[in-house]
Enzyme design. Structure first.
Site, PDB file in Angstrom:
ATOM      1  CG  ASP A   1      -7.613  -4.178  -0.463  1.00  0.00           C
ATOM      2  OD1 ASP A   1      -6.775  -3.361  -0.044  1.00  0.00           O
ATOM      3  OD2 ASP A   1      -8.806  -4.187  -0.102  1.00  0.00           O
TER       4      ASP A   1
ATOM      5  CG  ASP B   1      -4.002  -4.243  -3.624  1.00  0.00           C
ATOM      6  OD1 ASP B   1      -5.075  -3.625  -3.454  1.00  0.00           O
ATOM      7  OD2 ASP B   1      -3.130  -4.306  -2.753  1.00  0.00           O
TER       8      ASP B   1
ATOM      9  CE  LYS C   1       8.151   0.408  -2.230  1.00  0.00           C
ATOM     10  NZ  LYS C   1       7.403  -0.551  -1.393  1.00  0.00           N
TER      11      LYS C   1
END
Lengths: 421, 371
Positions: free
Chosen positions: B122, B229, B173
């Protein structure tokens, strides 16, 4: 011979035409154009076509100078005596007529029509006149009635009729329970003798209110104060019609009326409807274009569109089920659906204006327009016709859906389901 | 230089492109075509990657797929011939995650001592494959990851590395700012990496990289230029804008110049554009597309064979192959039309996601999926 009195301030409240805002903020509601003509002009036209009509009187609370030009134009157009009589305070339909009884009675007319300013329809005036004058026992007042659905009838004046004599047996205004599905259209024909009756009621109320302040005591409503007591006395009659009838209370209902009045032009005023032709815009269905309006040949208009005086419609514009008022410009490639665009407005290019119609249920016979409130139970705006007030500017490439834009506003972005103050 | 402009000194390198599954995030487009074949800037996504790999010396590309890919095999066979390379498919019987497929393709990837590329299918960017090889050989360790700077690193996993590029650790994250560099989904590995992977579902980020980093065998290389992406429509469109901007900076001749064009626009030579249109900025128009008069298109991808009828206004949309969008239509807010969708005249579509072969007759006022 006959006269007609048009009551232009039909509502009881002193702020007339508030439900017609923002379109009534700058122009008196009776002058709002539907199918190219001011609302009240449709009435005048209907009356003027009754032979033996000698004079048309417009009664209202609006300042006289707002209607001056209009009255002059009407006299010139229909070659009939027309006067505007201004009330000193909102007197109600019966109060207004009673106040101006001398003007109405002058010249001894045999009868006079009374029309509420915000009704619209295909009025069978000659027929109701014939009916009224050929009655064996004289009628003080003959009401035009029409059928409504059982549920909706309670929002109007309800008439109980003797099917043989057509006398009104009972009348009640906006009952809370079902009484009759024959409703009052707000169109009447009266004998001048009715003034005596109104006078009695007026005087009795004066006595009652003599110690209170005078505000509001002179307001007499035709429906509650006159019709209700007369019903059952053999002096009030009803003439039922099944021709199109409606009211114009909200801007949304103006779109609905626009459609029906345009359709009525086929009968006797076919020359008002636009036709296809070389160098002309493409027309679908019934469309009215004022002779001074400029419409690009690549535009596609209709069905049910009215374009006002000096309006400019640009290349590749699509308009459907809408009213474009005078001096307004719609720039190229824009799409206008179910919208009223106010006077002197500008709509940019590739912009989409869209509203939601609130028509009567087509599957229910005799259904009338629903009185949908502005907001729903959650406080959100109910989807309705999009309205742009006077002198609104909408930029290019935006979308305005189910919104109401007040006059002189310049939008900067898209709006959906909003009132822009 | 030699054939196709690639540097022969790099030898016969191999690349593995992780295609994976059904591309559900790019539905409804991927209901009609496998994701690698969806055209991005008028060229299948995977072809952008393959062409860049070939220019860096790759002669064999393996596509790791987890479903049968006959359509891809057929179409890519032609491309393989044109480019003079081999394209093979590695079919995962069960999805093997991000590391497992590498092991599955071991026989090809480890057939010689040359390092091999692994990329996420992607990813679109100014592919730095040649620079990756240089850097990788320079530090001489087992693996190189390309990292890129992002505005909101806490949405991703960030990479912590020193000034030589040696990766210390990964933080998934992060709640507080530690770094703004994330894994860009492009790697070079020495064949020895295969010892670290088993042929089972394995996550390269969780089960391989941390160990490589612990052994000091993993290095980061910063990507310069744009990166995206493009696995979902919103990002697909953003990626398109970045790509077009890059075209402008490098190779302006590809961009379309014509009446009514604003900013960066790519138009296939077989497309037809009417009068009084405004096309752009940031629009790509595919082969055999017909744009009628008076159309305004901004920040959109129009795929092959679609027709946009007159006076319509489109912003932030992907119009699928062979769609017909009517007159006076307004579409915005990442609306995506699958293949062969018809939008009737005068409608408004706001964030509508429409499945293939559907005909829409009513406006979509709020974002919705139309089946």
């Amino acid at each position: 011979d006959y006269k007609s009195a048009h009551y232009l301030s039909a509502s009881k409240d002193l702020d007339v035409g508030t439900r017609f805002r923002p379109l009534s903020l700058d122009v008196p509601k009776p002058l709002f154009p539907v199918a190219g003509l001011p609302m009240v002009q449709h009435h005048i036209e209907a009356c003027a076509s009754v032979p033996d009509i000698r004079e048309i009187l417009l009664l209202g609370y609006f300042p006289a100078q707002q209607l001056q030009q209009f009255v002059a134009d009407m006299i010139a157009a229909y070659k009939i005596r027309i006067r505007y009589l201004q009330e000193y305070q909102a007197l109600g339909t019966a109060g207004g007529i009673y106040h101006f009884r001398d003007q109405i009675s002058s010249g001894n007319p045999d009868a006079f029509f009374v029309l509420n300013g915000d009704v619209c329809g295909d009025f069978p005036l000659q027929e109701i006149l014939n009916f009224h004058t050929s009655l064996s026992t004289p009628s003080l007042i003959t009401i035009m009635g029409t059928e409504a659905t059982r549920q909706q009838s309670t929002m109007y004046g309800c008439i109980v009729e003797d099917k043989e004599t057509h006398q009104i047996l009972h009348y009640v205004e906006k009952p809370s329970t079902f009484v009759s599905n024959l409703i009052n259209c707000g169109v009447y024909i009266c004998s001048p003798d009715i003034f005596k009756r109104v006078g009695e009621i007026f005087n009795s109320r004066q006595d009652f209110y003599s110690c209170e302040d005078s505000e509001g005591t002179e307001s007499i409503q035709l429906e509650q104060d006159i019709l209700m007591p007369i019903a059952g006395t053999g002096q009030a009659y009803v003439y039922t019609t099944d021709r199109w009838w409606s009211q114009i209370k909200t801007a949304g209902s103006a779109i609905y009326a626009n459609r029906h009045y345009l359709q009525l032009y086929h009968k006797t005023k076919n020359e008002r409807l636009a036709v296809n032709g070389p160098d002309k815009p493409t027309i679908i269905g019934d469309v009215y274009i004022h002779p001074t309006a400029t419409v690009d040949p690549s535009a596609l208009l209709g069905p049910n569109v009215s374009v006002g005086k000096n309006a400019v419609i640009g290349a590749g514009v699509r308009i459907r089920e809408s009213i474009i008022l005078g001096n307004t410009t719609i720039q190229e490639h824009s799409c206008v659906l179910y919208t009223v665009v106010g006077w002197n407005s500008t709509v940019g290019a590739w912009t989409r204006l869209e509203g939601t119609p609130c028509d009567p249920n087509p599957n229910k016979p005799f259904a009338k327009m629903d009185n949908v409130p502005l907001f729903n139970a959650e406080g959100k705006l109910n989807p309705s016709i999009t309205i742009l007030g006077n002198d609104v500017k909408v930029p290019s490439e935006v979308v305005v859906i189910n919104s109401i834009i007040l006059p002189y506003k310049e939008l900067s972005a898209s709006t959906k389901n909003e009132i822009i103050l | 230089m030699g054939f196709g402009g690639k540097d022969l000194t790099l030898g016969n390198m191999k690349a593995l492109i992780l295609v994976g599954g059904y591309g559900t995030r790019l539905r409804p487009l991927t209901l009609s075509r496998p994701k690698p074949l969806v055209e991005f800037a008028n060229k299948p996504i995977v072809l952008h990657q393959i062409e860049a790999l070939v220019a860096a010396g790759v002669t064999q590309v393996v596509l790791a797929v987890s479903y049968h890919a006959e359509q891809m095999e057929q179409e890519l066979a032609q491309e393989a011939q044109k480019l003079g390379i081999r394209i093979t498919f590695s079919l995962e019987e069960e999805p093997l995650g991000t590391a497992g497929p590498i092991k599955l393709a071991q026989s090809i990837l480890a057939s010689n001592d040359e390092p091999f590329f692994v990329l996420n299918s992607d990813v679109i960017c100014d592919f730095p494959f040649t620079q990756m090889v240089k850097f990788h050989k320079q530090h001489g360790r087992e693996g190189t990851i390309v990292v890129t700077k992002v505005e909101e690193p806490s949405k991703y996993g960030v990479v912590i590395y020193d000034e030589t590029g040696k990766i210390d650790r990964f933080v998934e994250k992060p709640q507080e700012f530690v770094s703004n560099k994330i894994n860009a989904g492009m790697y070079i590995f020495n064949p020895s990496v295969l010892k670290r992977i088993e042929c089972r579902p394995m996550s390269i980020e969780k089960e391989v990289f941390p160990y490589m980093a612990g052994d000091g065998q993993l290095y980061a290389q910063e990507l310069h230029g744009f990166w995206m992406d493009i696995g979902q429509p919103k990002d697909f469109l953003t990626g398109m804008c970045l790509f077009l901007n890059s075209c402008k900076l490098n190779n302006s001749a590809k961009l379309y110049k014509g009446p009514g064009v604003v900013g960066n626009v790519l138009v296939d030579s077989s497309a037809k554009i009417g009068k009084n249109c405004r096309i752009g900025p940031n629009v790509t128009i595919g082969p055999d597309v017909v744009i009628e008069d008076g159309v305004c298109i901004k920040r959109c991808t129009i795929l092959r064979g679609a027709t946009i009828r007159s006076h319509t206004w489109l912003e932030n949309c992907i119009i699928g192959w062979k769609c017909i969008v009517g007159q006076w239509v307004r579409m915005e807010n990442v609306s995506v039309l699958g293949e062969d969708v018809i939008v009737k005249d005068e409608l408004y579509v706001n964030g509508g996601m429409v499945l293939p072969h559907k005909s829409i007759g009513a406006s979509v006022l709020e974002p919705k999926i139309i089946m």
